[in-house]
Scaffold this active site. Structure first.
Site, short mmCIF file in Angstrom:
data_model
loop_
_atom_site.label_atom_id
_atom_site.label_comp_id
_atom_site.label_asym_id
_atom_site.label_seq_id
_atom_site.Cartn_x
_atom_site.Cartn_y
_atom_site.Cartn_z
N PHE A 113 0.76 -1.27 0.02
CA PHE A 113 -0.04 0.09 0.10
C PHE A 113 0.87 1.16 -0.02
O PHE A 113 2.19 1.14 0.33
CB PHE A 113 -0.81 0.05 1.19
N GLN A 229 -8.36 14.39 3.21
CA GLN A 229 -7.68 13.53 2.22
C GLN A 229 -8.34 13.49 0.79
O GLN A 229 -9.61 13.20 0.77
CB GLN A 229 -7.49 12.13 2.73
N HIS A 231 -8.37 11.34 -2.42
CA HIS A 231 -7.74 9.95 -2.58
C HIS A 231 -7.33 10.08 -4.28
O HIS A 231 -8.12 10.63 -4.95
CB HIS A 231 -8.58 8.69 -2.33
N LEU A 241 -14.98 5.02 -5.58
CA LEU A 241 -13.24 4.80 -5.38
C LEU A 241 -13.06 3.59 -5.88
O LEU A 241 -13.71 2.54 -6.19
CB LEU A 241 -13.15 4.39 -3.71
N GLU A 244 -6.82 1.59 -3.62
CA GLU A 244 -5.39 1.79 -3.62
C GLU A 244 -4.83 0.29 -3.70
O GLU A 244 -3.64 0.09 -4.15
CB GLU A 244 -4.78 2.43 -2.35
N ARG A 275 -0.62 9.32 -0.35
CA ARG A 275 -1.75 9.70 -1.29
C ARG A 275 -1.77 11.11 -1.35
O ARG A 275 -2.23 11.73 -2.67
CB ARG A 275 -3.20 9.39 -0.28
N HIS A 340 -12.14 11.87 0.22
CA HIS A 340 -12.20 10.57 0.55
C HIS A 340 -12.20 10.49 2.09
O HIS A 340 -13.09 9.73 2.60
CB HIS A 340 -10.99 9.92 0.00
N ARG A 375 -3.35 10.46 5.95
CA ARG A 375 -3.25 9.11 6.34
C ARG A 375 -2.88 8.34 5.39
O ARG A 375 -3.07 8.23 4.13
CB ARG A 375 -4.93 8.90 6.39
#
Ligand SMILES: Cc1cc2nc3c(=O)[nH]c(=O)nc-3n(C[C@H](O)[C@H](O)[C@H](O)COP(=O)(O)OP(=O)(O)OC[C@H]3O[C@@H](n4cnc5c(N)ncnc54)[C@H](O)[C@@H]3O)c2cc1C
Length: 562
Positions: A113, A229, A231, A241, A244, A275, A340, A375
């Site tokens: 990730f 955030q 994304h 979405l 990721e 991100r 996000h 995050r």
């Protein structure tokens, strides 16, 4: 009046984990949700949950990645706790029945990730949140004698006694419109994020910042609210979405010229930079004319072997087909950065306790702060579980040591009046949905990946106007059974409070850090801004601003490159 040791508002992962922990500690618990618990937004989580479980990995490495990902705004004591406790939590889930993916040797399998120096994301295909939520819900059944579930109940306000301690909440039974006072020795806000302040967003319609606003309204400070955030991979238009996990499995990003542009911005980590970095890179490509005409760049999942995509990203295959008309196993899909997640929220200590005695917060509603300015993917599910559990334990301990406080009926009467006023409004004003649309669209223009003072000031003025319009906006349904109109009117008030705090925090932070990139202050400025911005209610005026230090344990700020 129903009375419990611990009242939990929200039955997503944070709320359910808190309920289990409190019940295991012997407390009586009420858990409440405005939707059926397994429809909570945690259900949407796709890619996985982080933990340094492999022997060659370490919690220190996970913690450093998280600190660096946060752009050094995360509190390192909380991050250490989260990363140290992560392996035990993932094993706990596995032992309770979560069918995590296993590798060919039969061991728990991981995927990479963003922003992580090791592949430490554990997952169930691309339905990890759903798998976790259903297992926790099964576990709740074991405690049927200690956990009372109030499903499809909508909390409208928190209640305090004369000493300022939180003594429960007022909630509306959505099925019949009745309003009730719930007394509790400890109340845990686990009511999720506020993504609906933006349009589009990856967040469900129910993510309206209710708990953030309710806590703020009774004086709980909010922290890091400016940190929203975006994304990197959401569908244009509807904001859905693309996890990721797709880049974790090996997908690449290209601009309209076919250039793999992350080579320029993050030559080491490429698509798996954190991100904020990837979203800014994409937006730069789009703004400088190297995107596609629909304001997007391309995510090429055909780089992942088709068999693997069909096995590990099957929901994304469906989303590509159903919402973009694209077979992601055969052609790239157009994506762009989209709202996000909110890193900020109700300020808590590492046990979830807020400065209001008796009030706790955990999950996306809270700011511990483990995410700081940005995050890392797959750290949110972890945050919900670790701090959900810790808040449940602490709340149960508080309850064991005290007698039931007196919950005042005054708030119940106030809430009855407020709802009667909404139902009794004459027509003529704008519709709730119109105001909400204007808010979301405006936030997505003025308070997105790139921000500046002029845009943020305009955003603040718009929010103040929308607050006036909201106070007279009429609704159509005046009935009592499943009246979603009344709830939408109440939620709009919460969203406007959250949006104001987001914009005021963004205006105040005169630097660029994590998800906050100020075009007029493009550098990170540790000398002046390595601190949290706290916002407190100030009557009907804009929030009061104060600061608190960032807790450092072992990692000094460094330049952040990927
Ligand atoms: C599409 C998507 C994919 C994601 N994927 C991942 C991932 O792979 N890994 C990861 O770590 N994170 C992921 N995230 C983030 C993560 O899913 C969320 O941050 C997390 O699930 C939030 O959990 P929660 O328990 O705090 O809140 P939620 O799950 O949102 O639950 C909130 C609860 O509060 C209740 N509630 C709210 N208001 C009220 C009210 N007024 N009265 C009564 N009840 C109320 C709701 O009904 C609900 O039960 C993803 C997010 C999105 C949007």
């Amino acid at each position: 009046m129903p009375a419990h040791d611990v009242l939990i508002i929200g039955a997503g992962l944070a709320g359910q984990r808190a309920a289990l922990a409190a019940a295991e500690a012997g407390a009586t618990v009420a858990i409440m949700s405005k939707v059926h618990p397994v429809r909570s937004h945690s259900n949407a989580a796709a890619g996985g949950i982080n933990a340094a479980l492999n022997p060659e990995d370490s919690w220190e490495s996970h913690a450093f990645d998280t600190v660096k990902g946060s752009d050094y705004l995360g509190d390192q004591d909380a991050i250490e706790i989260m990363c140290r406790e992560a392996p035990g939590e993932v094993l706990w889930l596995e032992h309770r029945g979560v069918t995590f993916h296993r590798n060919p040797e039969g061991k728990l399998g991981t995927r990479a990730f963003g922003g992580a120096s090791a592949a430490r994301t554990y997952y169930v295909a691309d339905i990890t949140g759903q798998a976790l939520l259903h297992v926790l819900y099964e576990q709740l059944m074991k405690y049927y004698d200690r956990i009372d579930r109030f499903e499809e109940w909508f909390v409208t306000a928190l209640v305090q006694d004369d000493d300022g301690q939180c003594t429960g909440a007022v909630a509306r039974n959505i099925r019949d419109g009745s309003l009730e006072l719930f007394g509790a020795k400890a109340t845990i806000q686990a009511s999720g994020g506020a993504g609906q302040c933006f349009k589009p967003t990856t967040n469900a319609l129910i993510c309206t910042g209710d708990g953030i606003a309710q806590s703020y309204r009774i004086g709980a400070p909010l922290m890091d609210m400016e940190m929203i955030q975006y994304h990197p991979t959401t569908l244009a238009g509807n904001g859905i979405l693309i996890t990721e996990g797709a880049r974790g499995e090996g997908a690449h990003l290209y601009n309209a010229r076919g250039e793999r542009f992350m080579e320029k911005y993050a030559p080491n980590k490429m698509e798996l930079a954190s991100r904020d970095v990837v979203s800014r890179s994409e937006q730069t490509e789009i703004n400088e004319g190297r995107g596609f005409p629909d304001g997007t760049v391309a995510l090429d999942i055909t780089k992942v072997p088709r068999k693997r995509t069909l096995e590990a990203l099957r929901e994304i295959v469906n989303i590509g087909r159903d919402f973009a008309g694209v077979d992601i196993t055969r052609e790239p899909i157009h994506i762009r950065p989209g709202c996000h997640y909110i890193m900020g929220g109700v300020k808590t200590d590492v046990w979830g306790a807020t400065p209001i005695p008796g009030l706790y917060a955990a999950g996306e509603v809270a700011c511990v702060s483990v995410h700081g300015g940005n995050r890392l993917g797959a750290n949110s599910l972890l945050d919900t579980l670790i701090f959900g559990r810790r808040s449940g334990e602490h709340a149960a301990e508080r309850a064991a040591g005290m007698s039931a406080p007196r919950a005042s009926e005054a708030v119940l009467a106030d809430e009855r009046r407020a709802i009667a006023e909404i139902i009794g409004r004459e027509g003529g004003g704008r519709r709730i949905s119109e105001i909400k649309d204007e808010l979301g669209t405006m936030m997505n223009e003025k308070c997105a990946v790139f921000r500046d003072e002029a845009g943020l000031s305009e955003a603040h003025a718009t929010i103040r106007r929308l607050k006036e319009e909201e106070s007279v906006a009429a609704i159509d349904d005046r009935g009592s059974v499943f009246n979603q109109d009344v709830l939408a009117a109440i939620e709009l008030g919460y969203m406007l409070d959250c949006a104001e705090c987001i914009v005021v925090g963004a205006l105040e932070r005169k630097e660029s850090r994590g998800a906050q990139f100020r075009l007029d202050f493009p550098e990170r400025n540790d000398d002046e801004w390595l601190k949290h911005i706290n916002l407190s209610v100030n009557g009907a005026d804009a929030p009061k601003i104060s600061y608190s230090p960032v807790t450092m344990t072992q990692w000094e700020p460094q330049e952040r490159t990927y």
